[in-house]
Structures are given as structure tokens and as C-alpha cells.
Design a protein around this motif. Sequence first.
Motif, mmCIF file in Angstrom:
data_model
loop_
_atom_site.group_PDB
_atom_site.id
_atom_site.type_symbol
_atom_site.label_atom_id
_atom_site.label_comp_id
_atom_site.label_asym_id
_atom_site.label_seq_id
_atom_site.Cartn_x
_atom_site.Cartn_y
_atom_site.Cartn_z
ATOM 1 N N HIS A 1 -9.069 5.819 -8.548
ATOM 2 C CA HIS A 1 -8.920 7.208 -9.007
ATOM 3 C C HIS A 1 -7.440 7.590 -8.986
ATOM 4 N N ALA A 2 -6.643 6.763 -9.631
ATOM 5 C CA ALA A 2 -5.186 6.946 -9.600
ATOM 6 C C ALA A 2 -4.763 8.275 -10.205
ATOM 7 N N ASP A 3 -5.434 8.737 -11.252
ATOM 8 C CA ASP A 3 -5.045 9.983 -11.910
ATOM 9 C C ASP A 3 -5.199 11.179 -10.976
ATOM 10 N N LEU A 4 -6.182 11.157 -10.105
ATOM 11 C CA LEU A 4 -6.401 12.280 -9.192
ATOM 12 C C LEU A 4 -5.326 12.341 -8.112
ATOM 13 N N PHE A 5 -4.767 11.190 -7.751
ATOM 14 C CA PHE A 5 -3.773 11.142 -6.690
ATOM 15 C C PHE A 5 -2.346 11.208 -7.230
ATOM 16 N N TYR A 6 -2.166 11.253 -8.528
ATOM 17 C CA TYR A 6 -0.818 11.179 -9.110
ATOM 18 C C TYR A 6 0.065 12.332 -8.641
ATOM 19 N N SER A 7 -0.434 13.557 -8.698
ATOM 20 C CA SER A 7 0.397 14.709 -8.373
ATOM 21 C C SER A 7 0.792 14.738 -6.900
ATOM 22 N N CYS A 8 0.048 14.045 -6.039
ATOM 23 C CA CYS A 8 0.347 14.016 -4.600
ATOM 24 C C CYS A 8 0.718 12.614 -4.140
ATOM 25 N N ARG A 9 1.246 11.819 -5.031
ATOM 26 C CA ARG A 9 1.543 10.418 -4.725
ATOM 27 C C ARG A 9 2.633 10.275 -3.664
ATOM 28 N N ALA A 10 3.455 11.313 -3.475
ATOM 29 C CA ALA A 10 4.523 11.233 -2.480
ATOM 30 C C ALA A 10 3.984 10.980 -1.078
ATOM 31 N N HIS A 11 2.742 11.349 -0.830
ATOM 32 C CA HIS A 11 2.159 11.178 0.493
ATOM 33 C C HIS A 11 1.551 9.792 0.686
ATOM 34 N N PHE A 12 1.497 8.985 -0.368
ATOM 35 C CA PHE A 12 0.834 7.688 -0.272
ATOM 36 C C PHE A 12 1.733 6.520 -0.675
ATOM 37 N N VAL A 13 2.687 6.734 -1.561
ATOM 38 C CA VAL A 13 3.506 5.629 -2.071
ATOM 39 C C VAL A 13 4.260 4.907 -0.957
ATOM 40 N N PRO A 14 4.923 5.592 -0.018
ATOM 41 C CA PRO A 14 5.650 4.847 1.023
ATOM 42 C C PRO A 14 4.755 3.908 1.819
ATOM 43 N N GLN A 15 3.578 4.368 2.224
ATOM 44 C CA GLN A 15 2.682 3.496 2.979
ATOM 45 C C GLN A 15 2.101 2.391 2.104
ATOM 46 N N MET A 16 1.892 2.677 0.824
ATOM 47 C CA MET A 16 1.436 1.641 -0.096
ATOM 48 C C MET A 16 2.464 0.523 -0.188
ATOM 49 N N VAL A 17 3.735 0.898 -0.333
ATOM 50 C CA VAL A 17 4.799 -0.104 -0.448
ATOM 51 C C VAL A 17 4.952 -0.880 0.856
ATOM 52 N N ASN A 18 4.873 -0.167 1.989
ATOM 53 C CA ASN A 18 5.001 -0.837 3.280
ATOM 54 C C ASN A 18 3.873 -1.824 3.548
ATOM 55 N N SER A 19 2.727 -1.614 2.931
ATOM 56 C CA SER A 19 1.549 -2.443 3.200
ATOM 57 C C SER A 19 1.430 -3.637 2.265
ATOM 58 N N LEU A 20 2.307 -3.764 1.288
ATOM 59 C CA LEU A 20 2.184 -4.856 0.324
ATOM 60 C C LEU A 20 2.243 -6.214 1.005
ATOM 61 N N SER A 21 3.246 -6.419 1.843
ATOM 62 C CA SER A 21 3.404 -7.719 2.512
ATOM 63 C C SER A 21 2.259 -7.985 3.470
ATOM 64 N N ARG A 22 1.793 -6.956 4.126
ATOM 65 C CA ARG A 22 0.703 -7.107 5.089
ATOM 66 C C ARG A 22 -0.593 -7.530 4.411
ATOM 67 N N LEU A 23 -0.805 -7.057 3.189
ATOM 68 C CA LEU A 23 -2.035 -7.368 2.478
ATOM 69 C C LEU A 23 -1.945 -8.651 1.656
ATOM 70 N N GLY A 24 -0.803 -8.877 1.017
ATOM 71 C CA GLY A 24 -0.746 -9.920 0.009
ATOM 72 C C GLY A 24 -0.032 -11.201 0.375
ATOM 73 N N LEU A 25 0.808 -11.195 1.422
ATOM 74 C CA LEU A 25 1.626 -12.368 1.697
ATOM 75 C C LEU A 25 1.071 -13.342 2.733
ATOM 76 N N PRO A 26 0.260 -12.926 3.716
ATOM 77 C CA PRO A 26 -0.256 -13.926 4.669
ATOM 78 C C PRO A 26 -1.019 -15.042 3.954
ATOM 79 N N TYR A 27 -0.830 -16.268 4.421
ATOM 80 C CA TYR A 27 -1.463 -17.411 3.763
ATOM 81 C C TYR A 27 -2.988 -17.392 3.923
ATOM 82 N N ASN A 28 -3.459 -16.730 4.972
ATOM 83 C CA ASN A 28 -4.903 -16.691 5.209
ATOM 84 C C ASN A 28 -5.564 -15.439 4.645
ATOM 85 N N THR A 29 -4.842 -14.651 3.866
ATOM 86 C CA THR A 29 -5.432 -13.445 3.297
ATOM 87 C C THR A 29 -6.443 -13.811 2.216
#
Length: 244
Positions: A89-117
Amino acid sequence: YILIIFLCPDMNVTSFSPQVFIALLRTCQPENKLLVKQALDILMPALPRRLPPGDSRMPIWIRYTKKVLVEEGHSIPNMIHIFQLIVRHADLFYSCRAHFVPQMVNSLSRLGLPYNTTAENRRLAIELAGLVVTWERQRQSEMKVVQESESQNQIGDMLNPSVIGGDPKRSSDVPSFADDLSKRVKVEPGLQPLCVMSPGGASIPNIETPGSSGQADEEYKPNAAMEEMIITFLIRVTIVSFLS
């Protein structure tokens, strides 16, 4: 009950407890995953209508989503549950994305880079990176429209006889276009000294999420550090995926 309230807007049913929405946000057990996903997908399109922001700039359902993400963000399943909701539901969160983008960016490595993910987690991380880019492109498109509109207004003022006649008071009251654009762009504050360790041992700077002083609006722009982290993540996840 949920179907009656949210899918029948013409009915005189106004009682809805936000605790229902909060409970769905906190429920991420595998055995309930499909049912909770269906319930949230039903609720989300109707939340802006049923839970309007009122006097607050940030709707209450956005505040609840952010609260759950902050409180349960240490848990990978809970974090994935919230991020999947934002992606769907990206369109609903667009206007308030400032509250989520930093944590989204910080979580990229945690979610996508471990070899056992899992493949699902890695795909979600790539979708989050793509969503940040999509939101920024949308912001740039909107800014371009505003820029063109203001340029046309300035041309109209130049062709106005009162301006051509040399009214100094009129000229001094017109703000410069560059200054106006600078006020429209808001950049995320500086970085924190904390770091997030990647599987390869390299450290990636951790970006602080906006606090109560941050404002969610259409003009939010990720800073250069976030852009660099996204590019670095996409390069590394390509390498990790190839090696695995």
C-alpha cells in the motif's frame, strides 16, 4: 464486523476501535499470516476515510504503524510484516514516508545481505529499495510541475502592465524562485555514529529515524547518505545472490 464498517460506507456505522488495526499489525505468526494479510488489505484503503487525521498532520493509523514498527522492529518477523504492508500500500504511505524511509534504508542490509536469509526476505529488501526510489521520482515529478507552474506565474507577472511600469514595491514583494525552491526541499538530518555490520565485516552507517521534530510531508527528500546506502546495497545484494 470489519467488512460492514469498511466496505459499506453508506451505512451509519461509525464505531471502530483502532485496537483492531494495532492487533493486526502485531500479529505475524506463520499460521495466521494469510488471514492477517487479507484483513489488512481490506482495512487499509478505508483507513483514510474512517480514521481521518483531524487537526493532526499525521493520521492516527500512520502513528500506530510507526509505533508498532519502532517497538517491534527488533524482531525480524514483525519488521517484515510491517514492511510488506507498506510495499503493498505504497500510495497510502507516500505522504508520510518521512517516518518510514530511514528505517527502511537501515534495514536493507539486515534483510537482504546475510547469506542465510530467505529468498522472500531478500526480495522484500530489494522491493524496499525500489520503493524509496519510486517515491523520490514521484516527488521530483511533483516538484517539476510546481516549478513549471511558478515559472508561468512569473512570466505572467512580467507581462503585467503594473510590473512593467516599474512598481518597486511590487518587485520587492515577489520572492525569488530559487529561495522558494530551497524552502520546499527538506533533507534528512545528519548521520549518527552508530554502524550496522554487514556479513562481510564491512560497516555501513546507521541513519537515525526522524523523531518528533520531523515532519511528514510531500517535500521529504532522502539525503545523500541514504542514496549511497541504497546503491551500495543493490550492488552487494547482486554479488551475494550470484555467489549463493
